[in-house]
Scaffold this motif. Structure first.
Motif, PDB file in Angstrom:
ATOM      1  N   MET A 171       0.832  -1.214   0.000  1.00 14.60           N
ATOM      2  CA  MET A 171       0.000   0.000   0.000  1.00 14.60           C
ATOM      3  C   MET A 171       0.863   1.259   0.000  1.00 14.60           C
ATOM      4  O   MET A 171       0.386   2.361   0.245  1.00 14.60           O
ATOM      5  CB  MET A 171      -0.929   0.015   1.220  1.00 14.60           C
ATOM      6  CG  MET A 171      -1.994  -1.072   1.186  1.00 14.60           C
ATOM      7  SD  MET A 171      -3.073  -1.010   2.646  1.00 14.60           S
ATOM      8  CE  MET A 171      -3.883   0.565   2.421  1.00 14.60           C
ATOM      9  N   GLY A 172       2.151   1.090  -0.278  1.00 15.12           N
ATOM     10  CA  GLY A 172       3.040   2.239  -0.387  1.00 15.12           C
ATOM     11  C   GLY A 172       3.972   2.448   0.778  1.00 15.12           C
ATOM     12  O   GLY A 172       4.867   3.279   0.735  1.00 15.12           O
ATOM     13  N   GLY A 173       3.783   1.656   1.882  1.00 15.45           N
ATOM     14  CA  GLY A 173       4.644   1.786   3.040  1.00 15.45           C
ATOM     15  C   GLY A 173       4.453   3.107   3.766  1.00 15.45           C
ATOM     16  O   GLY A 173       3.513   3.854   3.518  1.00 15.45           O
ATOM     17  N   GLY A 174       5.341   3.399   4.701  1.00 13.69           N
ATOM     18  CA  GLY A 174       5.248   4.631   5.474  1.00 13.69           C
ATOM     19  C   GLY A 174       4.159   4.559   6.525  1.00 13.69           C
ATOM     20  O   GLY A 174       3.731   3.463   6.932  1.00 13.69           O
ATOM     21  N   PHE A 175       3.713   5.709   6.977  1.00 16.80           N
ATOM     22  CA  PHE A 175       2.699   5.790   8.028  1.00 16.80           C
ATOM     23  C   PHE A 175       1.498   6.597   7.560  1.00 16.80           C
ATOM     24  O   PHE A 175       1.617   7.487   6.709  1.00 16.80           O
ATOM     25  CB  PHE A 175       3.286   6.428   9.294  1.00 16.80           C
ATOM     26  CG  PHE A 175       4.127   5.486  10.103  1.00 16.80           C
ATOM     27  CD1 PHE A 175       3.641   4.943  11.287  1.00 16.80           C
ATOM     28  CD2 PHE A 175       5.408   5.123   9.686  1.00 16.80           C
ATOM     29  CE1 PHE A 175       4.405   4.079  12.038  1.00 16.80           C
ATOM     30  CE2 PHE A 175       6.187   4.257  10.426  1.00 16.80           C
ATOM     31  CZ  PHE A 175       5.685   3.726  11.609  1.00 16.80           C
ATOM     32  N   GLU A 176       0.357   6.266   8.124  1.00 17.82           N
ATOM     33  CA  GLU A 176      -0.897   6.931   7.778  1.00 17.82           C
ATOM     34  C   GLU A 176      -1.451   7.635   9.020  1.00 17.82           C
ATOM     35  O   GLU A 176      -1.521   7.050  10.098  1.00 17.82           O
ATOM     36  CB  GLU A 176      -1.897   5.901   7.269  1.00 17.82           C
ATOM     37  CG  GLU A 176      -3.174   6.506   6.735  1.00 17.82           C
ATOM     38  CD  GLU A 176      -4.063   5.453   6.095  1.00 17.82           C
ATOM     39  OE1 GLU A 176      -5.171   5.213   6.617  1.00 17.82           O
ATOM     40  OE2 GLU A 176      -3.623   4.849   5.075  1.00 17.82           O
ATOM     41  N   GLU A 177      -1.812   8.895   8.867  1.00 14.78           N
ATOM     42  CA  GLU A 177      -2.299   9.678  10.002  1.00 14.78           C
ATOM     43  C   GLU A 177      -3.643   9.139  10.490  1.00 14.78           C
ATOM     44  O   GLU A 177      -4.581   8.985   9.715  1.00 14.78           O
ATOM     45  CB  GLU A 177      -2.451  11.150   9.594  1.00 14.78           C
ATOM     46  CG  GLU A 177      -2.866  12.068  10.719  1.00 14.78           C
ATOM     47  CD  GLU A 177      -2.990  13.516  10.268  1.00 14.78           C
ATOM     48  OE1 GLU A 177      -3.707  14.278  10.938  1.00 14.78           O
ATOM     49  OE2 GLU A 177      -2.368  13.866   9.238  1.00 14.78           O
ATOM     50  N   ARG A 178      -3.709   8.843  11.795  1.00 10.61           N
ATOM     51  CA  ARG A 178      -4.960   8.342  12.387  1.00 10.61           C
ATOM     52  C   ARG A 178      -5.177   8.953  13.767  1.00 10.61           C
ATOM     53  O   ARG A 178      -4.225   9.313  14.475  1.00 10.61           O
ATOM     54  CB  ARG A 178      -4.902   6.825  12.528  1.00 10.61           C
ATOM     55  CG  ARG A 178      -4.922   6.048  11.216  1.00 10.61           C
ATOM     56  CD  ARG A 178      -6.274   6.132  10.521  1.00 10.61           C
ATOM     57  NE  ARG A 178      -6.315   5.254   9.362  1.00 10.61           N
ATOM     58  CZ  ARG A 178      -6.683   3.976   9.403  1.00 10.61           C
ATOM     59  NH1 ARG A 178      -7.038   3.431  10.569  1.00 10.61           N
ATOM     60  NH2 ARG A 178      -6.683   3.250   8.311  1.00 10.61           N
ATOM     61  N   TYR A 179      -6.451   9.028  14.153  1.00 10.56           N
ATOM     62  CA  TYR A 179      -6.846   9.506  15.478  1.00 10.56           C
ATOM     63  C   TYR A 179      -7.781   8.467  16.117  1.00 10.56           C
ATOM     64  O   TYR A 179      -8.669   7.935  15.435  1.00 10.56           O
ATOM     65  CB  TYR A 179      -7.543  10.863  15.372  1.00 10.56           C
ATOM     66  CG  TYR A 179      -6.627  11.970  14.918  1.00 10.56           C
ATOM     67  CD1 TYR A 179      -5.954  12.770  15.840  1.00 10.56           C
ATOM     68  CD2 TYR A 179      -6.415  12.211  13.558  1.00 10.56           C
ATOM     69  CE1 TYR A 179      -5.099  13.785  15.434  1.00 10.56           C
ATOM     70  CE2 TYR A 179      -5.561  13.218  13.138  1.00 10.56           C
ATOM     71  CZ  TYR A 179      -4.907  14.007  14.075  1.00 10.56           C
ATOM     72  OH  TYR A 179      -4.054  14.998  13.664  1.00 10.56           O
ATOM     73  N   TRP A 180      -7.571   8.218  17.432  1.00 11.76           N
ATOM     74  CA  TRP A 180      -8.316   7.157  18.125  1.00 11.76           C
ATOM     75  C   TRP A 180      -8.803   7.641  19.502  1.00 11.76           C
ATOM     76  O   TRP A 180      -8.211   8.545  20.089  1.00 11.76           O
ATOM     77  CB  TRP A 180      -7.435   5.923  18.359  1.00 11.76           C
ATOM     78  CG  TRP A 180      -6.630   5.490  17.169  1.00 11.76           C
ATOM     79  CD1 TRP A 180      -5.424   5.960  16.790  1.00 11.76           C
ATOM     80  CD2 TRP A 180      -6.998   4.495  16.208  1.00 11.76           C
ATOM     81  NE1 TRP A 180      -4.977   5.321  15.653  1.00 11.76           N
ATOM     82  CE2 TRP A 180      -5.934   4.410  15.272  1.00 11.76           C
ATOM     83  CE3 TRP A 180      -8.108   3.648  16.049  1.00 11.76           C
ATOM     84  CZ2 TRP A 180      -5.954   3.525  14.202  1.00 11.76           C
ATOM     85  CZ3 TRP A 180      -8.121   2.765  14.981  1.00 11.76           C
ATOM     86  CH2 TRP A 180      -7.061   2.714  14.067  1.00 11.76           C
ATOM     87  N   THR A 181      -9.873   6.984  19.997  1.00  8.92           N
ATOM     88  CA  THR A 181     -10.276   7.152  21.410  1.00  8.92           C
ATOM     89  C   THR A 181     -10.116   5.788  22.081  1.00  8.92           C
ATOM     90  O   THR A 181     -10.963   4.900  21.918  1.00  8.92           O
ATOM     91  CB  THR A 181     -11.740   7.619  21.530  1.00  8.92           C
ATOM     92  OG1 THR A 181     -12.593   6.757  20.769  1.00  8.92           O
ATOM     93  CG2 THR A 181     -11.895   9.040  21.021  1.00  8.92           C
ATOM     94  N   PRO A 182      -9.031   5.558  22.848  1.00  5.75           N
ATOM     95  CA  PRO A 182      -8.745   4.233  23.441  1.00  5.75           C
ATOM     96  C   PRO A 182      -9.384   4.061  24.832  1.00  5.75           C
ATOM     97  O   PRO A 182      -9.427   5.001  25.634  1.00  5.75           O
ATOM     98  CB  PRO A 182      -7.221   4.216  23.571  1.00  5.75           C
ATOM     99  CG  PRO A 182      -6.737   5.510  22.959  1.00  5.75           C
ATOM    100  CD  PRO A 182      -7.899   6.446  22.972  1.00  5.75           C
TER     101      PRO A 182
END
Length: 528
Positions: free
Chosen positions: A102-113
């Protein structure tokens, strides 16, 4: 929860939410299993993450220097182990790693854990249920909304500024039009009165100086208007020459004092001992200095001094005009080079408030700078100009040719303004020229064939056949190819001059034109 239970992992995998089951073996927190929804959302696979440490699978984004998702989650898990109770975290940014396909690297994400302990019979933590909700879209939507709000605030501010500027421009326009009407009426009144007096057989020599002054004032108004338009549209070309500044300024001041006796008695000229050279258009630099002197003269009482100083400063020629006049308030100093600024009080001072604006544009065209300084009202104004200094030329051509008067030429004047043409005819006949008239282009063609003039002064905007067409047809004729044609027109933009040049005109004079200008043009064309 029994590890040996065959249904344990299948139950977790089938849960609709985002769940991850981990062992409480800090700091590794080994992954036991996850819901399929969790692996889909985190771009992972069950067999790839099972048995691995939590932060081995989900490290911080190394490219984000402010990343703190790993430390915040670790702290929450430690609190669960210490308190054996649930720990809820606020929204966290925790980027996830993209697979290579999928292109590698990192994808920006936001979570409520939410981290919840699973206790055994003895009350010890046997597992931790790590439940999350992906709120990335919600956060980005909120950020977009905040950005839009910020942009709206900015746009509203800019809109308010633009509205204020338009309002100010509209105010200046109204003042400018009022001033323009006032300035045009002023010279027209004595001219009209003079014409009426001429009808009464009054001594013409008594009226001429006044009428000439008023006509010159009208010419200056029109020149300022057209000049500012041409410069702002980039239509003005400079005739750059190597100039010795002191000589240029001395000649200008001497000319001004001769044409206005007694009016510049308070002007002091301070010149350097050495010669200072610039590469500039002599007409335009003289125009700038003239504008500045006129400006100081308007606002300085006769018993106060205007000082024009020329010096050298850091590889530049510095020209300073300092007066002891009314001065400028410091908050208004930045506006003195704007168009129409001085017309805030129509009728108080002569002119349209274009002089300093035109001066600034002309100096900038010469790669120079101009600025104004004043300590406030009644403390005078100092305007400083800096122009690049050049080395003195090795050879200086001192054989300037004075304009010569015309003599024994056959001249045809083609102009639909019969009165203007007739007056010019009378003037040219004073120099022993034979002059005929034509009131349109067709008549000019007929007269030229019969008269065979040396020179045609051709208006451009004539009926029946305009000046462009008439000149083209005349120059195409065997009898007309050697006739010198000079445009004499109110059309004076650079594109107008370029057009007549391409058609074969020998010159282009812009109305209103003085007899001296016509004589100089004739002198340049003929050996007379």
């Amino acid at each position: 929860m029994d590890k040996a239970s065959p249904d344990f992992k299948n139950i977790i995998k089938s849960l609709p939410g985002l769940y991850l089951i981990i062992e409480p073996n800090a700091p590794k927190y080994t992954i036991v299993c996850a819901s399929d929804a969790y692996t889909r959302q985190t771009l992972t696979k069950q067999d790839e993450i099972k048995g691995k440490g939590l932060f081995e699978v989900f490290p911080d984004n190394p490219e984000d220097k402010n990343a703190n998702g790993e430390s915040n989650l670790s702290a929450s898990l430690l609190r669960v182990l210490e308190t054996r109770s649930q720990d809820v975290l606020p929204v966290q940014r925790y980027d996830i790693r993209r697979p290579q396909n999928m292109g590698g690297g990192f994808e920006e994400r936001y979570w409520t854990p939410t981290n919840t302990p699973v206790l055994d019979e003895e009350g010890k933590v046997s597992y931790i249920i790590h439940q999350v909700e992906d709120v990335t879209e919600r956060v980005k939507l909120k950020q977009t909304g905040e950005e839009l709000d910020a942009k709206l605030v900015t746009y509203n501010h800019k809109l308010s500024e633009a509205h204020a500027q338009l309002k100010e421009s509209n105010r200046r326009k109204d003042i400018f039009l009022a001033t323009l009407a006032h300035e045009l009426r002023n010279p027209l009144a004595p001219i009209r009165s003079g014409v009426e007096l001429l009808k009464m057989d009054v001594n013409i020599m008594e009226l001429l100086p006044t009428m000439e002054r008023q006509i010159s004032h009208l010419e200056k108004l029109i020149d300022d208007l057209t000049e500012s338009s041409r410069i702002s549209r980039g239509k003005l070309n400079l005739n750059l020459q190597e100039l010795e500044v002191s000589k240029l300024i001395e000649e200008l001041v001497d000319s001004l004092k001769k044409t206005s006796p007694g009016e510049l008695d308070n002007l002091e000229l301070v010149l350097p001992e050495e010669e200072l050279w610039i590469k500039a258009d002599p007409v335009r630099i003289s125009q700038v200095i003239n504008n500045l002197i006129n400006n100081s003269q308007k606002f300085t009482p006769n018993d106060k001094t205007i000082r024009l100083t020329i010096s050298q400063d850091n590889g530049n020629v510095l020209l300073c005009i300092k007066d002891e006049g009314v001065g400028v308030e410091k908050e208004n100093l930045s506006q003195i080079f704007e168009m129409f600024v001085q017309v805030d009080k129509p009728g108080m001072h002569q002119g349209l408030g274009l002089g300093l604006s035109i001066s600034k544009m002309l100096i900038e065209m010469h790669k120079g700078t101009i600025k104004g300084e004043s300590e406030g009202l009644d403390k005078g104004l100092e305007v400083s100009i800096e122009l690049p200094l050049i080395e003195a030329p090795k050879e200086i051509d001192k054989n300037d040719q004075d304009a010569k008067g015309s003599n024994n030429l056959k001249i045809l004047i083609a102009d639909d303004n019969v009165d203007a043409a007739y007056i010019l005819k009378l003037a040219l006949e004073k120099f022993n020229n034979c002059v005929e008239l034509a009131k349109n282009g067709e008549e000019a063609l007929i007269r030229a064939k019969e008269f065979r003039p040396n020179l045609i002064l051709m208006d451009l905007g004539m009926p029946v056949k305009d000046g462009h067409q008439a000149a083209t047809e005349i120059l195409e004729k065997p009898w007309g190819k050697d006739i010198s044609i000079v445009a004499l027109s109110g059309w004076g933009q650079e594109e107008d001059k370029e057009r007549t040049k391409k058609l074969g005109f020998k010159g282009h004079l812009v109305k209103p034109v003085s007899l001296k200008q016509i004589q100089e043009q004739i002198s340049n064309l003929f050996e007379v």
